[in-house]
Design an enzyme around this catalytic site. Structure first.
Site, short mmCIF file in Angstrom:
data_model
loop_
_atom_site.label_atom_id
_atom_site.label_comp_id
_atom_site.label_asym_id
_atom_site.label_seq_id
_atom_site.Cartn_x
_atom_site.Cartn_y
_atom_site.Cartn_z
N HIS A 64 0.83 -1.22 0.00
CA HIS A 64 0.00 0.00 0.00
C HIS A 64 0.86 1.26 0.00
O HIS A 64 0.58 2.22 -0.74
CB HIS A 64 -0.97 -0.02 1.19
CG HIS A 64 -2.05 -1.05 1.04
ND1 HIS A 64 -2.67 -1.65 2.12
CD2 HIS A 64 -2.61 -1.61 -0.07
CE1 HIS A 64 -3.58 -2.52 1.67
NE2 HIS A 64 -3.56 -2.51 0.36
N ASP A 88 -10.37 -2.95 -0.86
CA ASP A 88 -10.24 -2.93 0.61
C ASP A 88 -9.91 -1.54 1.14
O ASP A 88 -9.87 -1.34 2.35
CB ASP A 88 -9.16 -3.93 1.04
CG ASP A 88 -7.89 -3.75 0.23
OD1 ASP A 88 -7.52 -4.66 -0.54
OD2 ASP A 88 -7.29 -2.66 0.32
N GLU A 108 -14.22 0.83 -8.20
CA GLU A 108 -14.14 -0.57 -7.80
C GLU A 108 -15.32 -1.32 -8.41
O GLU A 108 -16.47 -0.88 -8.30
CB GLU A 108 -14.17 -0.68 -6.28
CG GLU A 108 -14.47 -2.02 -5.69
CD GLU A 108 -13.52 -3.13 -6.14
OE1 GLU A 108 -14.01 -4.16 -6.63
OE2 GLU A 108 -12.29 -2.94 -5.97
N ASP A 158 -4.76 -0.69 -8.68
CA ASP A 158 -4.63 -1.71 -7.63
C ASP A 158 -5.62 -2.82 -7.95
O ASP A 158 -6.67 -2.96 -7.34
CB ASP A 158 -4.94 -1.10 -6.26
CG ASP A 158 -4.92 -2.16 -5.16
OD1 ASP A 158 -5.64 -2.00 -4.15
OD2 ASP A 158 -4.21 -3.18 -5.34
N ASP A 161 -5.17 -10.00 -10.24
CA ASP A 161 -4.28 -10.48 -11.29
C ASP A 161 -5.02 -10.56 -12.63
O ASP A 161 -6.25 -10.41 -12.66
CB ASP A 161 -3.72 -11.85 -10.89
CG ASP A 161 -2.72 -11.69 -9.75
OD1 ASP A 161 -3.15 -11.78 -8.57
OD2 ASP A 161 -1.56 -11.40 -10.03
N PRO A 165 -12.47 -10.44 -13.70
CA PRO A 165 -12.76 -9.03 -13.98
C PRO A 165 -11.50 -8.18 -14.15
O PRO A 165 -11.53 -7.14 -14.79
CB PRO A 165 -13.54 -8.58 -12.75
CG PRO A 165 -13.14 -9.53 -11.65
CD PRO A 165 -12.93 -10.85 -12.34
#
Ligand code: SAM
Length: 290
Positions: A64, A88, A108, A158, A161, A165
């Site tokens: 992060h 997250d 997201e 972020d 892999d 999606p």
């Protein structure tokens, strides 16, 4: 008998990492992916999406901080920041430590990841969701960057892999759309896998950067649960000076930003992260020639 949960990301290489589970806290098949969160006696809370480790309480700070402070301090004057993925909110929490950032937008795709992070990762979500500089958009990052009329100084991808999606977030189409909504001299960073296992992912990414940006490279950090030694973080910009900033320049910017607490990132670690081990530097050089 305790349950063991296995990361299957490298099954094709005949390699698996397995965790002994103290307690499963949450498990479901969401609209987009399989999600399991459990307690581990050493790594704390561990989240896997589609069999790949996303975040653990024990080592989250490394990824992060390096995905956040490197691009923002390299840029030096970031006001508008975009996170693609980041469910997250661990990266969002780091971005908002930069008071100079006027607005942070996170796109997201999976609302359930944010929902359950409110309950299980409040150390990230609580300060972020209460921050008026933060905008959350639930949607596919590809569509967002293809359509938005906003412009960003820093884009942080972020993502999961390149499966399910997350696959589209490694495409030329996505990087071209990101470039379209970047300001002059902006920088984009990406999660680019661990070169020892995912070399093709790295070279493919750099080759795509090179077709779109004046400068395409990567920097590295070692994240214990992203098993495989160094993790590569892609770095794409039209300002080739950004990744060559000196320790003094970065330290001055850090002091100006208030010198907030970090556990991994320092001005020295920032500059050293671009000094690539030869086997990775050779892959980057090869990718450049593609
Ligand atoms: N740090 C982790 C890693 O390196 O594997 C990634 C963490 S974060 C949880 C990844 C997030 O990307 C997930 O919440 C996932 O739902 C989101 N995601 C995957 N594909 C996406 C897409 N196309 N658009 C937006 N978000 C996406």
């Amino acid at each position: 008998m305790k349950r063991w949960i296995t990361e299957t990301l490298f099954d094709d290489l005949g390699f698996r990492m397995t965790y002994e589970v103290e307690r499963v806290l949450y498990e479901m098949q969401t609209e987009h992916q399989h999600l399991v969160l459990f307690e581990h006696r050493f790594f704390g809370k561990v989240l896997l999406l589609d069999g790949a480790t996303q975040v653990t309480t024990k080592d989250e700070f490394i990824y992060h901080e390096m995905m956040t402070h490197v691009p923002i301090f390299a840029h030096g004057n970031a006001k508008e920041v975009l996170i693609v993925g980041g469910g997250d909110c661990g990266i969002a929490e780091e971005v908002l430590k930069h008071k100079s950032v006027v607005r942070l937008t996170q796109v997201e795709i999976d609302a359930s990841v944010v929902e359950f992070s409110k309950e299980h990762f409040p150390e990230f979500t609580a300060p972020v969701l209460a921050n008026e500089r933060f905008d959350l958009v639930i949607g596919d990052g590809m569509n967002y960057v293809a359509k938005t009329n906003r412009r960003f100084d820093v884009i942080i991808v972020d993502s999961t892999d390149p499966q399910g999606p997350g696959k589209v977030l490694y495409s030329h189409r996505f990087y071209a759309a990101c470039r379209r909504c970047m300001t002059k001299g902006a920088v984009m960073v990406t999660q680019n896998g661990v070169p020892i296992f995912q070399a093709d992912e790295l070279t493919a990414g750099i080759a795509k950067f090179r077709k779109l940006f004046a400068d395409g490279s990567c920097y590295v950090a070692a994240i214990p649960t992203y098993v495989g030694g160094h993790m590569a973080m892609g770095f794409a910009t039209d300002n080739a000076k950004l990744r060559r900033a000196s320790v003094k320049t970065i330290a001055d910017r850090y002091r100006k930003a208030g010198g907030f607490a970090t556990r991994y990132w320092t001005p020295e670690v920032h500059v050293a992260a671009f000094a690539l081990p030869r086997f990775i530097a050779e892959k980057v050089a090869k990718a450049r020639k593609r």
